[in-house]
Write a protein that holds these residues in place. Sequence first.
Motif, PDB file in Angstrom:
ATOM      1  N   ALA A   1       0.842  -1.195   0.000  1.00  0.00           N
ATOM      2  CA  ALA A   1       0.000   0.000   0.000  1.00  0.00           C
ATOM      3  C   ALA A   1       0.875   1.243   0.000  1.00  0.00           C
ATOM      4  CB  ALA A   1      -0.923   0.014   1.209  1.00  0.00           C
ATOM      5  N   THR A   2       0.326   2.334  -0.496  1.00  0.00           N
ATOM      6  CA  THR A   2       1.043   3.595  -0.478  1.00  0.00           C
ATOM      7  C   THR A   2       0.077   4.739  -0.235  1.00  0.00           C
ATOM      8  OG1 THR A   2       2.541   5.046  -1.716  1.00  0.00           O
ATOM      9  CG2 THR A   2       0.892   3.855  -2.996  1.00  0.00           C
TER      10      THR A   2
ATOM     11  N   SER B   1      -2.499  12.397   0.791  1.00  0.00           N
ATOM     12  CA  SER B   1      -3.312  11.369   1.454  1.00  0.00           C
ATOM     13  C   SER B   1      -4.105  10.506   0.483  1.00  0.00           C
ATOM     14  CB  SER B   1      -4.234  11.958   2.525  1.00  0.00           C
ATOM     15  OG  SER B   1      -3.474  12.483   3.586  1.00  0.00           O
ATOM     16  N   THR B   2      -3.885  10.665  -0.805  1.00  0.00           N
ATOM     17  CA  THR B   2      -4.427   9.701  -1.766  1.00  0.00           C
ATOM     18  C   THR B   2      -3.756   8.354  -1.539  1.00  0.00           C
ATOM     19  OG1 THR B   2      -4.677  11.495  -3.353  1.00  0.00           O
ATOM     20  CG2 THR B   2      -4.770   9.250  -4.216  1.00  0.00           C
ATOM     21  N   THR B   3      -4.522   7.274  -1.690  1.00  0.00           N
ATOM     22  CA  THR B   3      -3.983   5.940  -1.400  1.00  0.00           C
ATOM     23  C   THR B   3      -4.114   5.005  -2.588  1.00  0.00           C
ATOM     24  OG1 THR B   3      -6.102   5.225  -0.491  1.00  0.00           O
ATOM     25  CG2 THR B   3      -4.497   6.138   1.065  1.00  0.00           C
ATOM     26  N   HIS B   4      -3.305   3.963  -2.559  1.00  0.00           N
ATOM     27  CA  HIS B   4      -3.367   2.922  -3.583  1.00  0.00           C
ATOM     28  C   HIS B   4      -2.929   1.609  -2.942  1.00  0.00           C
ATOM     29  CE1 HIS B   4      -3.188   0.946  -7.442  1.00  0.00           C
ATOM     30  NE2 HIS B   4      -1.939   0.587  -7.206  1.00  0.00           N
TER      31      HIS B   4
ATOM     32  N   THR C   1      -5.851  -0.813   5.313  1.00  0.00           N
ATOM     33  CA  THR C   1      -6.012   0.624   5.166  1.00  0.00           C
ATOM     34  C   THR C   1      -4.726   1.312   5.584  1.00  0.00           C
ATOM     35  OG1 THR C   1      -8.387   0.472   5.662  1.00  0.00           O
ATOM     36  CG2 THR C   1      -7.358   2.640   5.810  1.00  0.00           C
ATOM     37  N   ILE C   2      -4.173   2.108   4.683  1.00  0.00           N
ATOM     38  CA  ILE C   2      -2.991   2.900   5.002  1.00  0.00           C
ATOM     39  C   ILE C   2      -3.441   4.320   5.327  1.00  0.00           C
ATOM     40  CG2 ILE C   2      -2.553   3.515   2.577  1.00  0.00           C
ATOM     41  CD1 ILE C   2       0.465   3.379   3.221  1.00  0.00           C
TER      42      ILE C   2
ATOM     43  N   VAL D   1       4.667   2.444  -6.486  1.00  0.00           N
ATOM     44  CA  VAL D   1       4.512   1.036  -6.120  1.00  0.00           C
ATOM     45  C   VAL D   1       5.794   0.240  -6.269  1.00  0.00           C
ATOM     46  CG1 VAL D   1       2.063   1.111  -6.742  1.00  0.00           C
ATOM     47  CG2 VAL D   1       3.753   0.313  -8.422  1.00  0.00           C
ATOM     48  N   GLY D   2       6.795   0.797  -6.895  1.00  0.00           N
ATOM     49  CA  GLY D   2       8.048   0.091  -7.103  1.00  0.00           C
ATOM     50  C   GLY D   2       8.997   0.289  -5.943  1.00  0.00           C
TER      51      GLY D   2
END
Length: 122
Positions: free
Chosen positions: A48-49, A54-57, A67-68, A104-105
């Motif tokens: 997760a990021t 504060s946008t998440t993925h 939940t991050i 994500v990397g």
Amino acid sequence: VQLRASGGGLVQAGGSLRLSCVASGLSLSTYAMGWFRQAPGQEREFVATVAWSSTTHYAASAKGRFTISRDNTKNTVYLQMNSLKPEDTAVYYCAATRRIDLRVGRFEYDYWGQGTLVTVSS
């Protein structure tokens, strides 16, 4: 710069854990943060990021269960993990990147914590 992860432990399948990552030596508000995990014999994988906005993925395996979140006033990022499964067993690492958007990397991250072990029993 230091990232200190904590909150891991042993939990039964279906249970919950909340991981924390406290940053020192940097202001979390200007970094995107991520959680990764590494199971024995496997490569470290994205979980997760959360961007500085504060946008998440989430990875597909985490979506809907994890939940991050971040608290910039405490310089801390969290990973709430619910409905845990045995396949979630791994060492979980937090990481920080100067890139402000979602990443994500694992090679895109600049700083790493020491990891905290999560073990989910069946």
